[in-house]
Design an enzyme around this catalytic site. Structure first.
Site, PDB file in Angstrom:
ATOM      1  N   ASN A   1      -9.429   8.356   9.629  1.00 50.75           N
ATOM      2  CA  ASN A   1      -9.836   9.530   8.867  1.00 50.75           C
ATOM      3  C   ASN A   1     -10.072  10.669   9.851  1.00 50.75           C
ATOM      4  O   ASN A   1     -10.947  10.584  10.711  1.00 50.75           O
ATOM      5  CB  ASN A   1     -11.109   9.251   8.076  1.00 50.75           C
ATOM      6  CG  ASN A   1     -10.854   8.303   6.918  1.00 50.75           C
ATOM      7  OD1 ASN A   1     -10.038   8.583   6.051  1.00 50.75           O
ATOM      8  ND2 ASN A   1     -11.529   7.166   6.917  1.00 50.75           N
TER       9      ASN A   1
ATOM     10  N   LYS B   1       0.826  -1.204   0.000  1.00 52.73           N
ATOM     11  CA  LYS B   1       0.000   0.000   0.000  1.00 52.73           C
ATOM     12  C   LYS B   1       0.864   1.260   0.000  1.00 52.73           C
ATOM     13  O   LYS B   1       1.928   1.287   0.619  1.00 52.73           O
ATOM     14  CB  LYS B   1      -0.897   0.045   1.243  1.00 52.73           C
ATOM     15  CG  LYS B   1      -1.928  -1.052   1.350  1.00 52.73           C
ATOM     16  CD  LYS B   1      -2.760  -0.840   2.612  1.00 52.73           C
ATOM     17  CE  LYS B   1      -3.833  -1.864   2.779  1.00 52.73           C
ATOM     18  NZ  LYS B   1      -4.650  -1.625   4.003  1.00 52.73           N
TER      19      LYS B   1
ATOM     20  N   GLU C   1     -10.805   3.070  11.143  1.00 51.66           N
ATOM     21  CA  GLU C   1     -11.260   2.040  10.224  1.00 51.66           C
ATOM     22  C   GLU C   1     -10.510   0.732  10.468  1.00 51.66           C
ATOM     23  O   GLU C   1      -9.289   0.714  10.642  1.00 51.66           O
ATOM     24  CB  GLU C   1     -11.074   2.499   8.777  1.00 51.66           C
ATOM     25  CG  GLU C   1     -11.810   3.806   8.482  1.00 51.66           C
ATOM     26  CD  GLU C   1     -12.113   4.002   7.015  1.00 51.66           C
ATOM     27  OE1 GLU C   1     -11.737   3.146   6.203  1.00 51.66           O
ATOM     28  OE2 GLU C   1     -12.736   5.027   6.683  1.00 51.66           O
TER      29      GLU C   1
ATOM     30  N   ARG D   1     -11.516  13.510   9.905  1.00 53.48           N
ATOM     31  CA  ARG D   1     -12.529  14.422   9.347  1.00 53.48           C
ATOM     32  C   ARG D   1     -13.893  13.783   9.482  1.00 53.48           C
ATOM     33  O   ARG D   1     -14.036  12.656   9.956  1.00 53.48           O
ATOM     34  CB  ARG D   1     -12.241  14.688   7.868  1.00 53.48           C
ATOM     35  CG  ARG D   1     -12.137  13.391   7.059  1.00 53.48           C
ATOM     36  CD  ARG D   1     -12.174  13.622   5.574  1.00 53.48           C
ATOM     37  NE  ARG D   1     -11.818  12.432   4.810  1.00 53.48           N
ATOM     38  CZ  ARG D   1     -12.637  11.420   4.558  1.00 53.48           C
ATOM     39  NH1 ARG D   1     -13.875  11.436   5.029  1.00 53.48           N
ATOM     40  NH2 ARG D   1     -12.242  10.386   3.837  1.00 53.48           N
TER      41      ARG D   1
ATOM     42  N   GLY E   1      -8.439   3.902  -2.603  1.00 46.49           N
ATOM     43  CA  GLY E   1      -8.176   2.653  -3.299  1.00 46.49           C
ATOM     44  C   GLY E   1      -7.008   2.702  -4.269  1.00 46.49           C
ATOM     45  O   GLY E   1      -6.703   1.708  -4.937  1.00 46.49           O
TER      46      GLY E   1
ATOM     47  N   LEU F   1      -5.983  -9.835   4.191  1.00 46.93           N
ATOM     48  CA  LEU F   1      -7.044 -10.658   4.756  1.00 46.93           C
ATOM     49  C   LEU F   1      -7.972 -11.114   3.637  1.00 46.93           C
ATOM     50  O   LEU F   1      -8.394 -10.312   2.802  1.00 46.93           O
ATOM     51  CB  LEU F   1      -7.810  -9.867   5.813  1.00 46.93           C
ATOM     52  CG  LEU F   1      -6.951  -9.348   6.978  1.00 46.93           C
ATOM     53  CD1 LEU F   1      -7.794  -8.536   7.939  1.00 46.93           C
ATOM     54  CD2 LEU F   1      -6.275 -10.503   7.713  1.00 46.93           C
TER      55      LEU F   1
END
Length: 447
Positions: free
Chosen positions: A289, A158, A275, A291, A165, A203
């Site tokens: 996040n 990532k 998250e 916000r 995404g 996962l």
């Protein structure tokens, strides 16, 4: 309390913030590009300032133009909304330096959680469960292969500065790692100007569960339970619901306390969302996040708390108006993100709205800036409406949502309303039996 707030956003987000401000007796300043001069929030705000041409870089991302608008209108504070500059630490610092209040967390916390590698390290320090993987950035094939041996397969690479995404690549074997690393770094550099990447265990079939928090930076912090955001297409959320069909009250209370303990340790101020990926009874932190979230209304519907109002209050220095003991779960809520896209091909469909009729009735909320005659511009995100439905039970909520989607009329352009009607009729969705891969498998995009 603030007398005047500048809303540094557009569309339904700007309208949502405007409404909260007006209910608090606060004047609003709308900013807009030349493409948005007829937008609903521009029409309703007390003042409006055009800050540039349609391209976001020349308007909604133009820090100097936004600050100039705040100065000339005498705004006390700036609410960045969702997207655009809402998670830009430099902008938050500039707002404060120019004598305005940034309605959000500190630049320090935005910067910390905006770097996915630093965020994961911080999350571990604050006691949040994390996905096994690299402790920091990965620069060479040798490093990546060594971590792959420890993490196992499949693994995902990532972008450290990623989002939406982009900058992600899955590898299923040692042979695939070097190519995946190269592709991910190139995508990250192109999309974010930063080729730093990290590695995590991938996962296989998790749910996407997020915990909504609001904190005042004075020791007060509460969570509003979880939202299940697993119905996704290419990492973009399509339908969200709260609470999750997969969690029971004990697990909800446990992960909620874990999150609020971490946020309190951080000294965080403002709204935020932690998250997680959730699989086989385990939570794994993926990001925070810093916000407001697009899907925040479903949490508001089941807990009866106005998150934007709380954001404004704590930014003004007030403590939270509620404690965790005050927060009681009431029923079930589902949100459909309705976009100006073809429901089959997902091609954007900007254009002029013809007939428009929003659904109503008990437990139905529509957050949208649309009206008959409005022209949906081609320059921005395709989200045009959020249909949020509340019911005493999940089944009642589903029946009400089916009725509301059937009532909704958006003429003149294609929208994804037909897609939502199809999805909520699928037996897996009715049963609450879905994961982050469910929608793409249903659409034939993933095996």
């Amino acid at each position: 309390m603030f007398e005047k707030v500048l809303i540094a956003n557009r569309g339904e987000t700007a309208l949502r913030i405007h409404r909260a401000c007006k209910e608090m007796g606060i004047q609003t300043v709308a900013i807009h590009s030349t493409a948005d001069e007829d937008a609903m929030h521009v029409r309703l705000a007390d003042e409006a300032v055009c800050i540039g041409p349609p391209a976001p870089k020349d308007s909604y991302l133009n820090k100097a133009a936004i600050l100039t608008a705040a100065n000339i209108t005498g705004a006390d504070a700036i609410h960045p909304g969702i997207g655009f500059l809402s998670e830009n630490a430099d902008f938050a610092e500039m707002v404060e330096e120019h004598g305005h209040v940034f309605i959000g967390p500190t630049a320090e916390h935005i910067r910390l959680m905006g770097d996915k590698i630093a965020a994961k390290v911080a999350a571990k320090d604050f006691g949040l469960p994390c996905v096994p993987g690299s402790d920091g950035g990965v620069n060479t094939d040798e490093e990546a292969l060594e971590i792959a041996k420890e993490t196992g397969f499949p693994l995902i690479i990532k972008a450290a500065s990623g989002g939406g995404g982009r900058g992600m690549k899955v590898a299923y074997s040692m042979e695939e790692v070097p190519e995946a690393l190269a592709i991910c770094r190139a995508e990250a550099k192109a999309a974010f100007g930063d080729d730093a990447v990290y590695i995590e265990r991938y996962l296989g079939n998790p749910r996407h569960i997020e915990i909504q928090i609001i904190a005042d930076g004075q020791g007060g912090c509460v969570h509003l339970g979880e939202r299940d955001c697993s119905v996704q297409r290419r990492h973009q959320k399509v339908i969200e619901e709260a609470p999750s069909p997969a969690l029971d009250p004990e697990l909800r209370a446990k992960i909620g306390k874990t999150v609020t303990d971490a946020i309190t340790k951080m000294g965080y101020r403002g709204a935020g969302t932690i998250e997680f990926l959730y699989e086989n009874g385990e939570f794994f932190f993926i990001e925070m996040n810093t916000r407001l979230q697009v899907e925040h209304p479903i949490s508001e519907m089941i807990y009866g708390i106005d998150l934007v109002r709380e954001q404004i209050r704590v930014a003004a220095g007030a403590p939270l108006s509620v404690t965790q003991e005050d927060i009681k779960l009431n029923g079930h809520a589902i949100e459909c993100r309705i976009t100006a896209e073809n429901p089959v091909t997902f091609m954007p469909t900007p254009g002029k709205i013809g007939d428009y009729h929003a659904p109503g009735g008990l437990g139905v909320r529509v957050d949208s800036h649309l009206y008959s005659g409005y022209k949906v511009p081609p320059y921005y995100d395709s989200l045009v409406s959020k249909l949020i439905v509340h019911g005493a039970t999940r089944n009642e909520c589903l029946m009400r949502l089916r009725r509301a989607l059937g009532e909704y009329v958006i003429g003149g352009i294609d929208t994804t309303i037909p897609l939502h009607q199809k999805l909520i009729g699928e037996q897996d969705f009715i049963n609450g039996d879905y994961t982050i891969h469910w929608l793409e498998k249903l659409m034939g995009l993933k095996k």
